[in-house]
Write a protein that holds these residues in place. Structure first.
Motif: not given
Lengths: 218, 218
Positions: A121, A126, A129-130, A133-134, A137, A157, A160, A164, B183, B186, B190-195, B197
């Motif tokens: 990464e 970018l 990546m975006i 990732k989206q 996700y 959550d 998830m 992880l 990252v 991003i 994009y509100q990917m809070e679950g990522f 960590f």
């Protein structure tokens, strides 16, 4: 339109073939030792063409990891559909079974995950990546929601988070148990059994205790 | 005899200074990028002398890890002496507190552990390996026995297992949470809070659940 679709399809096929070749090389070689020119050569294409598909080696292997993620989520969805996961014990059984399959069959996946943040990464567009990732996700959330609907024990959550943490346990146990043969011989000879850290057993046991502890707190 | 003792002392002092310099460089540079000649130069000694003390770069960093292990065990022993660990909750508190200290202060230790099996132990003299492993194993067992005597919850071999799993959790969570700044941006955007960590939070939480699950099974 038809022509564009066909060309899009051909592009995806080519990208897939490149990913396959990268996966094949990665099976016997470390990331650092694989050269983009080597991949191009093995596929009979020019370096230029290869770089049209994947701008950097990190990008190529990041996409390979994304494909692995997609496959894992698909597998998981199929398992869930077939399995009864109506309570904690059944959910736990499914997670540990899936983890055993990863350990046995997906060495590549574990190795890719362990270089994701620190290597892959760091050298990616970018935009790619975006987008990746989206996509991942949303897909991940979707599967977590399906699990939640079938098994009301953990919230989406939390599910998830569980996956992880599973990734961390896989990577950590793999690294800490990858002992060279000489070391294993010494451990046996000098009866230092406490140092024998079998990857599969320990990863599954750690995950099992982690899940039990989480369930207990829930 | 006196002379020999002095010269032994001087040797150990020199070896210590070399380890200190290696640690200093490792703080800002990855293992692969550190050169033995660079360490020698920084210490004002010849490459020849450096290699008398440590035959390979792997050997040098393996000994650095051994020194870290020794310090950790010593710290732990001191903590145990002072603390009340007469039941599971108090033992757990001690383990998590120690883990928090490692995460905050010993980035070097975690990084060394994560290259131990796969890199360091692959290029070490068998004799050095045997001697170090045996010393460490006996010391480790000793501390596990002290813990067992003070807190009868887990058996000595379970205590050793707990600390090996702790190592895996540290390494795994560290690797999986080391996300480049781009990252993280991003993820926020994009509100990917679950990522998200967070290393410290997740490592401590994973360890906490793992211990609870283990205790539950005991």
């Amino acid at each position: 339109m038809a022509k564009r679709a066909r060309s899009q399809e051909a592009k995806e096929e080519k990208a897939g073939a490149i990913l396959d070749m990268a996966a094949e090389m990665f099976a016997t070689k470390e990331f650092e030792r694989i050269k983009m020119s080597e991949i191009a050569k093995a596929l009979g294409i020019s370096n230029g063409i290869l770089f049209v598909y994947f701008k950097t080696k990190e990008m190529l292997f990041f996409q390979l990891l994304m494909r692995e993620y997609a496959r894992r989520l698909e597998n998981m969805e199929q398992r869930i559909e077939k399995a009864d996961i109506g309570n904690y014990d059944l959910f736990k059984k499914l997670v540990l079974e899936e983890m055993a399959v990863i350990i046995e069959d997906s060495d590549m996946y574990i190795r890719l995950v362990s270089i994701r943040g620190a290597i892959l990464e760091k050298n990616i567009d970018l935009e790619v990546m975006i987008e990746s990732k989206q996509w991942f996700y949303n897909r991940f959330k979707e599967v977590a929601l399906i699990i939640y609907e079938r098994c009301k024990v953990f919230k989406p959550d939390e599910i998830m988070e569980i996956f992880l943490v599973q990734e961390s346990i896989l990577v950590g146990c793999k690294l800490c148990s990858s002992l060279p043969k000489d070391v294993l011989n010494i451990i046996d000879k000098y009866q230092m059994e406490g140092f024998k850290f079998a990857f599969k057993d320990n990863a599954l046991k750690t995950m099992s205790y982690y899940l039990d502890g989480m369930h207990q707190h829930d």
